[in-house]
Enzyme design. Structure first.
Site, mmCIF file in Angstrom:
data_model
loop_
_atom_site.group_PDB
_atom_site.id
_atom_site.type_symbol
_atom_site.label_atom_id
_atom_site.label_comp_id
_atom_site.label_asym_id
_atom_site.label_seq_id
_atom_site.Cartn_x
_atom_site.Cartn_y
_atom_site.Cartn_z
ATOM 1 N N HIS A 1 -14.264 -4.124 40.308
ATOM 2 C CA HIS A 1 -13.599 -4.162 41.608
ATOM 3 C C HIS A 1 -12.171 -4.661 41.534
ATOM 4 C CE1 HIS A 1 -15.247 -3.929 45.992
ATOM 5 N NE2 HIS A 1 -14.097 -3.290 45.851
ATOM 6 N N ASP B 1 -19.725 -4.575 50.325
ATOM 7 C CA ASP B 1 -19.828 -5.441 49.155
ATOM 8 C C ASP B 1 -20.699 -6.649 49.492
ATOM 9 O OD1 ASP B 1 -19.303 -6.934 46.802
ATOM 10 O OD2 ASP B 1 -17.201 -6.335 46.777
ATOM 11 N N HIS C 1 -19.992 -9.400 48.093
ATOM 12 C CA HIS C 1 -19.009 -10.468 47.952
ATOM 13 C C HIS C 1 -17.783 -10.141 48.794
ATOM 14 C CE1 HIS C 1 -21.389 -10.069 44.235
ATOM 15 N NE2 HIS C 1 -21.405 -11.388 44.242
ATOM 16 N N ASP D 1 -14.670 -11.063 47.990
ATOM 17 C CA ASP D 1 -13.517 -10.829 47.104
ATOM 18 C C ASP D 1 -12.224 -11.329 47.736
ATOM 19 O OD1 ASP D 1 -15.303 -9.743 45.345
ATOM 20 O OD2 ASP D 1 -14.840 -7.663 45.838
ATOM 21 N N HIS E 1 -12.027 -9.664 39.593
ATOM 22 C CA HIS E 1 -12.657 -8.727 40.521
ATOM 23 C C HIS E 1 -13.062 -9.422 41.815
ATOM 24 C CE1 HIS E 1 -17.120 -9.307 39.014
ATOM 25 N NE2 HIS E 1 -16.489 -10.450 39.149
ATOM 26 N N ASP F 1 -18.880 -0.993 46.710
ATOM 27 C CA ASP F 1 -19.348 -1.716 45.525
ATOM 28 C C ASP F 1 -20.846 -1.472 45.367
ATOM 29 O OD1 ASP F 1 -20.326 -3.897 43.806
ATOM 30 O OD2 ASP F 1 -18.390 -4.858 44.142
ATOM 31 N N ASP G 1 -23.038 -3.394 44.323
ATOM 32 C CA ASP G 1 -23.873 -4.519 44.734
ATOM 33 C C ASP G 1 -23.982 -4.668 46.246
ATOM 34 O OD1 ASP G 1 -21.681 -6.097 45.688
ATOM 35 O OD2 ASP G 1 -21.414 -7.052 43.751
ATOM 36 N N GLU H 1 -17.841 -1.091 40.349
ATOM 37 C CA GLU H 1 -18.835 -1.994 39.756
ATOM 38 C C GLU H 1 -20.079 -1.284 39.227
ATOM 39 O OE1 GLU H 1 -18.360 -5.017 38.897
ATOM 40 O OE2 GLU H 1 -16.653 -5.695 40.096
#
Length: 323
Positions: free
Chosen positions: A112, A139, A141, A143, A156, A243, A245, A288
């Site tokens: 990412h 995502d 996360h 980020d 990332h 992403d 995840d 990712e």
């Protein structure tokens, strides 16, 4: 103009050209393997699926990073900083150029950290055009770490903070950011792992940030629709960053940052279908994907399926196998 009328107007001028650009980058992540991501997307048939939807698809091959041998920072825990800066400069230039063409670019990653360059490139191009740039971040996360708040030093976890112009970053572009992303034009969906320092920055930013509890309570449609309305109402450009995840790891295991409790198969597809119906997408990150961690390519195939939904394939158009 009413929302539906605006969508019809945008749909009439929807671009039917797509440009693929591979980003074999893994220096921003905590483990190796994302370098194989672009090859996995190609093997899983991304181009073929998009061509079947009657898009004209041009694959430009893979990006090579710009040479950066030295970059100054007081944050010595930042990992592979010259390498990340090289990718960022190359991708920023590519994104700025591709944003001005009559085609939708898809950046096939790669970790990412590639969004350090893609998002900032599209934000700069939008500023040149005098149009607002919006970003949808799918995502686990946020980020939104800066070098100061990041506990790991993995870059990332920093693209959105960098794109929004938060202080403390080294000279990743070799020049000041030409334009910054307005956090109020940012929507994050699917959050379930946010560091303490970045949580404070994110909450102070004014971004629309929705965790999995919000999805559980309200559903993805209720959370996404107001954001898409804002993009359409202001004639905005929309960059989507997907992403792996974001998705529940039981069905998408090929990611080095798995967090249980992600989006379901249908929630993810509904988001893609809503994005297609809106005709607002102007650029896309697929990030990712770590094929080294995959199970016989099923995550790559799922990401290709989601991308096909985003570009118009419906569930009933698919051949369904029985097991």
């Amino acid at each position: 103009m009413l929302r539906n009328e605006c969508y019809v107007r945008l749909k009439e001028c929807q671009m039917k050209q797509i440009t693929l650009l591979g980003v074999p980058m893994e220096e921003g992540a905590g483990r190796r393997g994302c370098v194989m991501g672009p090859a996995a997307y190609r093997t899983a048939g991304l181009r073929e699926e998009l061509c079947a939807l009657e898009y004209d698809v041009d694959d430009l091959g893979d990006v090579t990073p710009s040479p950066v041998t030295d970059i100054a920072t007081g944050h010595t825990h930042l990992k592979y900083l010259p390498d990340v800066a090289g990718w960022t400069r190359a991708l920023h230039a590519h994104a700025h150029t591709l944003a001005q063409k009559d085609s939708i670019p898809i950046y096939m990653g790669g970790d990412h950290a590639l969004s350090l360059g893609t998002v900032t490139g599209h934000v700069a191009a939008a500023a040149d055009l005098g149009r607002p740039q919006y970003v949808l971040w799918l995502d686990a996360h946020s980020d939104f770490n800066t070098p100061q708040t990041s506990p790991s030093g993995n870059m990332h976890g920093m693209p959105l903070a960098f794109a929004c112009g938060l202080p403390g970053f080294p000279d990743l572009l070799g020049k000041p950011l030409p334009a910054t992303l307005d956090p109020k034009k940012l929507c994050l969906l699917g959050l379930r792992s946010v560091d303490g320092g970045e949580r404070a920055l994110l909450q102070a930013s004014g971004a629309r940030a929705h965790d999995m509890r919000a999805i559980d309570e309200r559903g993805v449609a209720a959370l996404l629709s107001p954001f898409l309305d804002a993009v359409a109402r202001t004639n905005g450009l929309l960059h989507v960053s997907l992403d792996v995840d974001f998705i529940e790891p039981d069905i998408a295991p090929a990611v080095g940052t798995t967090v249980p409790g992600g989006a379901t198969f249908r929630e993810a597809h509904l988001i893609m279908e809503m994005l297609h119906d809106s005709s607002l997408l102007t650029s896309l990150d697929l990030v990712e994907l770590n094929p080294f961690l995959d199970d016989r390519g099923r995550t790559a195939r799922l990401m290709v399926d989601l991308t096909a939904s985003l570009f118009g394939r419906r569930v009933l158009d698919r051949f369904t196998s029985s097991y």
